[in-house]
Write a protein that holds these residues in place. Structure first.
Motif, PDB file in Angstrom:
ATOM      1  N   LEU A 222       0.817  -1.219   0.000  1.00  0.00           N
ATOM      2  CA  LEU A 222       0.000   0.000   0.000  1.00  0.00           C
ATOM      3  C   LEU A 222       0.848   1.266   0.000  1.00  0.00           C
ATOM      4  CD1 LEU A 222      -2.763  -0.999   2.600  1.00  0.00           C
ATOM      5  CD2 LEU A 222      -3.018  -0.821   0.110  1.00  0.00           C
ATOM      6  N   ALA A 223       2.085   1.162   0.483  1.00  0.00           N
ATOM      7  CA  ALA A 223       2.951   2.347   0.543  1.00  0.00           C
ATOM      8  C   ALA A 223       3.211   2.929  -0.837  1.00  0.00           C
ATOM      9  CB  ALA A 223       4.279   1.991   1.220  1.00  0.00           C
ATOM     10  N   GLN A 224       3.121   2.101  -1.873  1.00  0.00           N
ATOM     11  CA  GLN A 224       3.387   2.603  -3.217  1.00  0.00           C
ATOM     12  C   GLN A 224       2.305   3.560  -3.707  1.00  0.00           C
ATOM     13  OE1 GLN A 224       6.358   2.044  -4.420  1.00  0.00           O
ATOM     14  NE2 GLN A 224       6.632   0.885  -2.522  1.00  0.00           N
ATOM     15  N   GLY A 225       1.130   3.513  -3.097  1.00  0.00           N
ATOM     16  CA  GLY A 225       0.049   4.405  -3.522  1.00  0.00           C
ATOM     17  C   GLY A 225       0.128   5.791  -2.912  1.00  0.00           C
ATOM     18  N   ILE A 226       0.997   5.983  -1.900  1.00  0.00           N
ATOM     19  CA  ILE A 226       1.136   7.289  -1.254  1.00  0.00           C
ATOM     20  C   ILE A 226       1.948   8.203  -2.160  1.00  0.00           C
ATOM     21  CG2 ILE A 226       2.021   8.479   0.785  1.00  0.00           C
ATOM     22  CD1 ILE A 226       1.740   5.765   2.252  1.00  0.00           C
ATOM     23  N   ARG A 227       1.506   9.432  -2.318  1.00  0.00           N
ATOM     24  CA  ARG A 227       2.221  10.372  -3.182  1.00  0.00           C
ATOM     25  C   ARG A 227       3.310  11.073  -2.375  1.00  0.00           C
ATOM     26  NH1 ARG A 227      -2.992  13.082  -6.140  1.00  0.00           N
ATOM     27  NH2 ARG A 227      -4.034  12.360  -4.255  1.00  0.00           N
ATOM     28  N   VAL A 228       4.533  10.597  -2.550  1.00  0.00           N
ATOM     29  CA  VAL A 228       5.690  11.137  -1.836  1.00  0.00           C
ATOM     30  C   VAL A 228       6.614  11.785  -2.861  1.00  0.00           C
ATOM     31  CG1 VAL A 228       7.518  10.653  -0.180  1.00  0.00           C
ATOM     32  CG2 VAL A 228       5.542   9.132  -0.319  1.00  0.00           C
TER      33      VAL A 228
END
Length: 625
Positions: free
Chosen positions: A92-98
């Motif tokens: 799920l971390a890949q969906g966060i816009r960083v």
């Protein structure tokens, strides 16, 4: 993740537990707007990542509804990697816009306007990006999907970027939360920013506190980075001194310097003497300097002792395995099966596995889980800021890290050797300048987890070219010589590595690339000689051990800068030879499929677009004529 879960979760993977102040921050309501003042070593990044995990697991936010703005590319990578450890599904971390501020702005600049402003630097296009945020309905819709915005290292957001971030916060839905993390005692960029285009003065934190009363102040006080009594005293006392409004800048500097020296574990004397004791096997050591020229001089003195560099202006280090696998791959796509076959034959055994590598390729340019678009991969890696998924954080393969305090900010090491500026270099400082230097000392000293050693830096008065940022130092004797930085981003290009102009045949270019591949480990000495006028006096680089077998030709940017420095020295010509070059490892250089330089390359590189480049560095004295 419940509040009880938060209380029992470890910080990182040690035995510490969340403190009450961390628990309150992690489990604050999703719509809360907070300014979090967090000193060095107080677990700021771990708390930030745990809060993101809580927002997703307990508060029901979707990963795509969370934006994170960070100050540096390395911080972006660290946050993304650490967030996954606080999620039941790490994917799920890949969906966060960083992203960095500049990356978010660039996405809006090119994604929500028919005529994007592509010329000029970030500051030149800032007004256009702000106008996009204010008026473009697609951009407004894009921003309205955000339910929580994180702004990391907010004390270093200054100049025109302040206006951009404030406009972004204004554009958020009223129910969206914002978490601003800062430490004003570590604001070491506030006097170095060109703010000619800025409509607002002060840092982002200053402006939030003045114009946005709905933000609530929170603090993180407890130090987790170290258990050492001296370091804990330094962390607390140094920060208290810098935040003491009753003290002037000069008083703050000398008080912080006194604290750093008293709380250190040993004095190591002059850097030139101490560097002789550095062990290339010490991986968890920082050797920190105030100025770029000083760090480059330290690297030169280390000679062939393994070490890494960390400072701005160096090329991005794309993993060398990319070039090893794809240097002769002409097709637009590659399958997982073919990739694994090539990996097994070409990539030496190491920490990275082929499955880990393939997952990164799929993330960046996958058409499916079993096919990667190689042309897309080339385009992304050819960027000036290639994706961090395939980049190493340091310039070099192994050894202690030599760098500037600014570049070490946000990082830590078991041992830090901090080389303090000599008093002579402080004579022309203003009160503001002294305060800035106090913060730099504080940031450098607080990178240590276990041991802090202090010494004196070099007697160096380096300069930097305004056009390129290249560092150089005039030599007192002889006066017609100068130490000049070689190895900046842009000094090595595709044509110099595999171009028909510099290599008579594909076989000679192939031999050079094979020699570069052999530089993956260790430090290797090299020199460069200027070619004749028919080759525009380009510098041809060869290993000192094999002077007759050239590795590459340096780009014309090196010649132009050397001609400019020659004029500064009142000389007519740049040097015929560049000595004291070294290689610290190997990286991949990629060329986009539509780049005209492809037509100048030998095959297969003209078709593949991937080649190897040495991590070349130099700061030796050059004889100008």
């Amino acid at each position: 993740m419940t509040l009880a879960d938060v209380a029992e979760s470890p910080i990182e993977d040690d035995s510490l537990r969340w403190t009450p102040e961390q628990q309150a921050l992690i489990a604050a309501p999703p719509a809360a707007r907070l300014v979090v003042d967090a000193g060095p070593g107080t677990g700021k990044t771990a708390t930030l990542c745990a809060r993101i995990g809580w927002l997703i697991e307990a508060a029901g936010l979707q990963p795509g509804e969370i934006w994170i703005i960070s100050f540096t590319r390395t911080a972006v990578a660290e946050i993304r990697n650490r967030v996954s450890s606080y999620l039941s599904d790490p994917g799920l971390a890949q969906g966060i816009r960083v992203a960095t501020i500049d990356s978010h702005a660039w996405a809006m600049n090119v994604g929500f306007t028919e005529v994007p402003v592509l010329s000029g630097n970030f500051d030149d296009s800032i007004e256009h990006v702000i106008e996009v945020i204010k008026s473009n309905e697609h951009a407004v819709e894009y921003i309205s999907s955000v339910r929580h915005l994180f702004i990391d290292e907010a004390q270093d957001v200054i100049g025109p970027r302040v206006e951009l971030v404030l406009e972004l916060v204004h554009a958020l839905p009223s129910a969206a939360g914002v978490t601003v993390l800062c430490d004003e005692a570590q604001a070491i960029y506030e006097y170095s920013e060109d703010d000619r285009h800025a409509a607002l003065s002060g840092t982002l934190v200053d402006n939030i506190r003045e114009y946005m009363p709905d933000f609530e102040d929170k603090d993180l006080h407890e130090i987790h980075r170290t258990d050492d009594a001296k370091l804990r005293q330094l962390f607390a006392q140094g920060r208290s001194t810098i935040k003491n409004a009753a003290l002037g800048g000069r008083a703050k500097y000398y008080e912080v310097r006194r604290t750093v020296v008293e709380c250190s574990h040993d004095k190591v004397g002059d850097a030139a003497h101490d560097l002789a004791s550095v062990d290339g096997d010490d991986e968890d050591v920082f050797l920190l300097f105030r100025r770029r020229g000083e760090a480059l001089s330290a690297s030169k003195l280390l000679g062939e002792e393994p070490h890494r560099l960390r400072m701005s202006g160096l090329p991005a280090v794309v993993d060398d395995w990319v070039g090893l696998v794809f240097w002769d791959w002409p097709e637009e796509k590659v399958s997982h099966e073919t990739f694994c076959e090539r990996w097994a034959k070409r990539v030496p055994m190491g920490a990275t596995t082929k499955e880990w590598a393939w997952s990164r390729l799929v993330r960046l340019a996958g058409k499916s889980e079993s096919v990667v678009d190689v042309h897309k991969l080339r385009s992304r890696l050819a960027s000036q800021s290639p994706p961090l998924d395939l980049c190493r954080p340091d310039f070099g393969a192994r050894g202690p890290i030599v760098g500037t305090v600014h570049a070490a900010k946000g990082r830590e090491a078991a041992e830090v050797r901090l080389y303090l500026p000599r008093p002579e270099s402080m004579k022309s400082k203003s009160e503001d300048g002294f305060e800035s230097e106090a913060k730099v000392l504080f940031v450098g000293a607080t990178r240590a987890r276990e041991r802090l050693l202090v010494g004196h830096s070099f007697m160096s008065y380096s300069s930097r070219l305004g056009s390129s940022g290249r560092a150089y130092t005039r030599c007192a004797n002889p006066p017609w010589a100068a130490e000049v930085e070689i190895g900046r981003a842009g000094d090595i290009g595709a044509e110099g590595l595999a171009g028909r102009r510099f290599f008579a045949s594909m076989e000679s270019a192939k031999q050079a690339q094979a020699s570069i591949a052999g530089l993956r480990r260790g430090v290797h000495a090299a020199t460069a000689h200027a070619l004749g006028p028919e080759m525009d006096y380009a510098y041809l680089v060869a290993l000192r051990s094999s002077p007759g077998a050239p590795l590459l030709a340096l780009n014309g940017t090196v010649n132009r800068d050397l001609i400019y420095i020659a004029r500064k020295l009142r000389k007519r010509r740049p040097p015929r030879e560049i000595r004291e070059l070294r290689t610290l490892g190997v990286r991949t250089l990629a060329v986009s499929p539509d780049d005209p330089v492809c037509a100048t390359l030998h095959r297969p590189w003209s078709d593949s677009g991937f080649m190897l480049a040495p991590l070349l560095i130099g700061y030796g004295p050059l004889a100008f004529r």
